[in-house]
Design a protein around this motif. Sequence first.
Motif, mmCIF file in Angstrom:
data_model
loop_
_atom_site.group_PDB
_atom_site.id
_atom_site.type_symbol
_atom_site.label_atom_id
_atom_site.label_comp_id
_atom_site.label_asym_id
_atom_site.label_seq_id
_atom_site.Cartn_x
_atom_site.Cartn_y
_atom_site.Cartn_z
ATOM 1 N N ILE A 24 -5.615 -3.177 11.199
ATOM 2 C CA ILE A 24 -5.668 -3.534 9.773
ATOM 3 C C ILE A 24 -7.070 -3.313 9.221
ATOM 4 O O ILE A 24 -7.253 -2.972 8.048
ATOM 5 C CB ILE A 24 -5.179 -4.981 9.567
ATOM 6 N N GLY A 25 -8.075 -3.458 10.083
ATOM 7 C CA GLY A 25 -9.446 -3.185 9.657
ATOM 8 C C GLY A 25 -9.654 -1.755 9.218
ATOM 9 O O GLY A 25 -10.557 -1.464 8.422
ATOM 10 N N ALA A 26 -8.821 -0.830 9.712
ATOM 11 C CA ALA A 26 -8.941 0.575 9.309
ATOM 12 C C ALA A 26 -8.552 0.789 7.849
ATOM 13 O O ALA A 26 -8.805 1.857 7.283
ATOM 14 C CB ALA A 26 -8.075 1.453 10.211
ATOM 15 N N LEU A 27 -7.935 -0.217 7.229
ATOM 16 C CA LEU A 27 -7.569 -0.107 5.817
ATOM 17 C C LEU A 27 -8.721 -0.455 4.875
ATOM 18 O O LEU A 27 -8.594 -0.282 3.656
ATOM 19 C CB LEU A 27 -6.379 -1.030 5.521
ATOM 20 N N GLU A 28 -9.833 -0.949 5.413
ATOM 21 C CA GLU A 28 -10.947 -1.383 4.560
ATOM 22 C C GLU A 28 -11.407 -0.314 3.571
ATOM 23 O O GLU A 28 -11.646 -0.618 2.400
ATOM 24 C CB GLU A 28 -12.115 -1.862 5.421
ATOM 25 N N PRO A 29 -11.543 0.956 3.985
ATOM 26 C CA PRO A 29 -11.997 1.967 3.016
ATOM 27 C C PRO A 29 -11.053 2.164 1.834
ATOM 28 O O PRO A 29 -11.453 2.736 0.813
ATOM 29 C CB PRO A 29 -12.080 3.251 3.858
ATOM 30 N N TYR A 30 -9.805 1.693 1.957
ATOM 31 C CA TYR A 30 -8.820 1.884 0.898
ATOM 32 C C TYR A 30 -8.734 0.688 -0.049
ATOM 33 O O TYR A 30 -8.050 0.767 -1.074
ATOM 34 C CB TYR A 30 -7.442 2.150 1.516
ATOM 35 N N ARG A 31 -9.385 -0.401 0.293
ATOM 36 C CA ARG A 31 -9.207 -1.637 -0.493
ATOM 37 C C ARG A 31 -9.671 -1.513 -1.929
ATOM 38 O O ARG A 31 -9.162 -2.193 -2.808
ATOM 39 C CB ARG A 31 -9.897 -2.815 0.200
ATOM 40 N N ALA A 32 -10.635 -0.639 -2.193
ATOM 41 C CA ALA A 32 -11.110 -0.473 -3.571
ATOM 42 C C ALA A 32 -10.029 0.090 -4.481
ATOM 43 O O ALA A 32 -10.024 -0.173 -5.691
ATOM 44 C CB ALA A 32 -12.337 0.434 -3.590
ATOM 45 N N ASN A 33 -9.088 0.861 -3.905
ATOM 46 C CA ASN A 33 -8.054 1.514 -4.707
ATOM 47 C C ASN A 33 -6.663 0.935 -4.504
ATOM 48 O O ASN A 33 -5.721 1.353 -5.185
ATOM 49 C CB ASN A 33 -8.008 3.006 -4.376
ATOM 50 N N PHE A 34 -6.523 -0.009 -3.579
ATOM 51 C CA PHE A 34 -5.215 -0.535 -3.224
ATOM 52 C C PHE A 34 -5.144 -2.050 -3.407
ATOM 53 O O PHE A 34 -6.159 -2.740 -3.325
ATOM 54 C CB PHE A 34 -4.896 -0.239 -1.748
ATOM 55 N N ARG A 35 -3.944 -2.518 -3.620
ATOM 56 C CA ARG A 35 -3.634 -3.932 -3.394
ATOM 57 C C ARG A 35 -3.012 -4.002 -2.009
ATOM 58 O O ARG A 35 -1.999 -3.363 -1.737
ATOM 59 C CB ARG A 35 -2.665 -4.453 -4.459
ATOM 60 N N ILE A 36 -3.615 -4.773 -1.117
ATOM 61 C CA ILE A 36 -3.166 -4.872 0.263
ATOM 62 C C ILE A 36 -2.867 -6.332 0.573
ATOM 63 O O ILE A 36 -3.729 -7.185 0.424
ATOM 64 C CB ILE A 36 -4.226 -4.320 1.242
ATOM 65 N N GLU A 37 -1.631 -6.586 0.986
ATOM 66 C CA GLU A 37 -1.208 -7.955 1.298
ATOM 67 C C GLU A 37 -0.480 -7.943 2.643
ATOM 68 O O GLU A 37 0.463 -7.176 2.839
ATOM 69 C CB GLU A 37 -0.272 -8.493 0.210
ATOM 70 N N THR A 38 -0.910 -8.798 3.561
ATOM 71 C CA THR A 38 -0.305 -8.873 4.884
ATOM 72 C C THR A 38 0.336 -10.236 5.086
ATOM 73 O O THR A 38 -0.278 -11.272 4.772
ATOM 74 C CB THR A 38 -1.361 -8.629 5.983
#
Length: 202
Positions: A24-38
């Motif tokens: 899930i840490g690999a998603l960090e670069p995408y957080r600026a453009n995404f809404r991420i909810e786990t």
Amino acid sequence: MFSGAQVSLYPMSDNFVGIILKAIGALEPYRANFRIETDDMSTLLVGPPDQLFPAMRDLFAAAANGGTHCVLAATVSRGCPGEPDDPICTPIEGSAFDKPLPERIAAALAAVESAPRLGLSVAAQFSLYPLGNGHHMDEIYGCIEFLKNSGVFDRSKNFCTKLRGDAGPVFATLSEAFLRFGAPQGHVALDLKVSANSPSKI
């Protein structure tokens, strides 16, 4: 246009918690453009349609690169009429995705050819559903033509198509299938499974 994915990751390891949290840490670069909810079932990715598959690729590679048998399951959707428009989901109308079918096939093949190689071998199977009125079978047959020339086509199966190859071109192929087939502003859904490091490669 609203676009997103519900993604579940299944590492076949006693250390599944550590593998999932690291991935899930690999998603960090995408957080600026995404809404991420786990939550306890899946991770929701909502954002630009052209970044969904790169995000899933990086998530899966982070989990599978250590050699653990991993499976990713995802339901991907764009243009869903039951979801609100979201400012972080950029539309794809008026672009190369709104061209005649032969031009879209050629552009999709070029995109796969230029995809980065990750050095991770994966297998994937998926089904594409361009929903609504219109010539949806033309879109499906066009997608099949693209897949058979993608370089990662493995075979047709009941209800789905199987791909095999390096994770970079495989995820690029999935992304192109999702983006370029079906009406640009129509509702398109994709059901996906990806596996790496399986002990039973068939």
